[in-house]
Design a protein around this motif. Structure first.
Motif, short mmCIF file in Angstrom:
data_model
loop_
_atom_site.label_atom_id
_atom_site.label_comp_id
_atom_site.label_asym_id
_atom_site.label_seq_id
_atom_site.Cartn_x
_atom_site.Cartn_y
_atom_site.Cartn_z
N LEU A 16 0.79 -1.21 0.08
CA LEU A 16 -0.07 0.12 -0.02
C LEU A 16 0.97 1.27 0.05
CD1 LEU A 16 -3.00 0.52 0.19
CD2 LEU A 16 -3.08 0.51 2.41
N LYS A 19 1.02 6.32 0.46
CA LYS A 19 0.46 7.39 -0.05
C LYS A 19 -0.99 7.75 0.54
CE LYS A 19 2.18 6.93 -4.83
NZ LYS A 19 3.34 7.97 -4.76
N TYR A 21 -4.13 8.50 -0.58
CA TYR A 21 -4.99 8.35 -1.40
C TYR A 21 -5.38 6.83 -1.47
CZ TYR A 21 -7.48 7.37 -5.76
OH TYR A 21 -8.61 6.96 -6.51
N LYS A 22 -4.11 6.17 -1.27
CA LYS A 22 -4.39 4.50 -1.50
C LYS A 22 -4.75 3.95 0.03
CE LYS A 22 -1.14 3.28 -5.24
NZ LYS A 22 0.09 2.54 -5.33
N GLN A 25 -8.41 4.93 0.42
CA GLN A 25 -8.97 3.78 -0.51
C GLN A 25 -9.35 2.44 0.29
OE1 GLN A 25 -7.30 3.68 -4.32
NE2 GLN A 25 -9.42 4.40 -5.13
N TRP A 26 -8.14 2.05 0.79
CA TRP A 26 -8.06 0.72 1.44
C TRP A 26 -8.73 0.78 2.90
CZ3 TRP A 26 -6.61 -1.14 5.96
CH2 TRP A 26 -6.25 -2.60 6.26
N LYS A 143 -4.53 9.46 -7.78
CA LYS A 143 -4.37 8.06 -8.30
C LYS A 143 -2.88 8.26 -9.07
CE LYS A 143 -6.80 4.50 -10.55
NZ LYS A 143 -8.00 4.18 -11.31
#
Length: 191
Positions: A16, A19, A21-22, A25-26, A143
């Motif tokens: 992961l 970041k 953003y990631k 999302q996770w 992204k």
């Protein structure tokens, strides 16, 4: 006034990375899979070298969630640390027409200390001073990492003047970009 919230450390896949953003999302997928997506929460990555998220929420997320409870009152001395998003939106364009553009901006280095202190005092219910403030960091989001969040690491020492505001700040975080790990107040023991 009683403050109560749950803290959970959640291991994340090492792939992961750091970041926001990631991570966001996770974490959203993780909470959704447990039926907890709608609970008020905010988080902070522990560090780029530790693949885990520190989650604060108003109800338990896992069996390992720990209930944190303590009393606060006006006049208590506190020291807090947080990563604070310093951007703000301003309108660009003709003020007479309804078509405008919102642009994110952040204070100049000369004004940073005063602007951050004023915002933090208004949102945390504290009266105090900044002990330490970092230079502006640009945390890349998105992204393809084209956008970024301007933030500073801040340590503030002060006296609680408005316990209800301080309680809200502890439970929900403060400022913009809380979904990306900003604004989570970490209390530092003054003892």
């Amino acid at each position: 006034m009683n403050v109560s919230y749950y803290e959970t450390v959640i291991a994340v896949p090492a792939s992961l990375g750091s970041k926001p953003y990631k991570q966001h999302q996770w974490l959203s997928a993780y909470l959704d899979s447990r039926g907890k997506i709608n609970i008020p929460h905010h988080f902070k990555a522990l560090s780029p070298s530790v693949p885990a998220i520190h989650l604060r929420s108003l109800e338990p997320v896992t069996d390992s969630s720990v209930l944190i409870e303590y009393d606060i009152k006006a006049g208590d001395d506190v020291t807090i640390y947080l990563e604070y998003c310093v951007s703000s939106n301003i309108s660009k364009g003709n003020r007479t027409d309804k078509i405008g553009k919102q642009v994110e901006t952040f204070p100049s280095p000369e004004n940073m200390h005063a602007v951050v202190l004023k915002r933090l005092m208004a949102k945390t219910g504290l009266a105090g001073e900044i002990v330490e403030i970092s230079s502006v960091k640009k945390t890349h989001i998105g992204k393809h990492a084209k956008g970024f969040i301007p933030s500073v690491d801040v340590i503030v020492r002060g006296v609680i003047h408005k316990p209800e505001l301080y309680k809200l700040a502890l439970e929900q975080g403060i400022g913009k970009k809380r979904a990306f790990g900003m604004g989570m107040i970490m209390a530092i023991d003054n003892g």
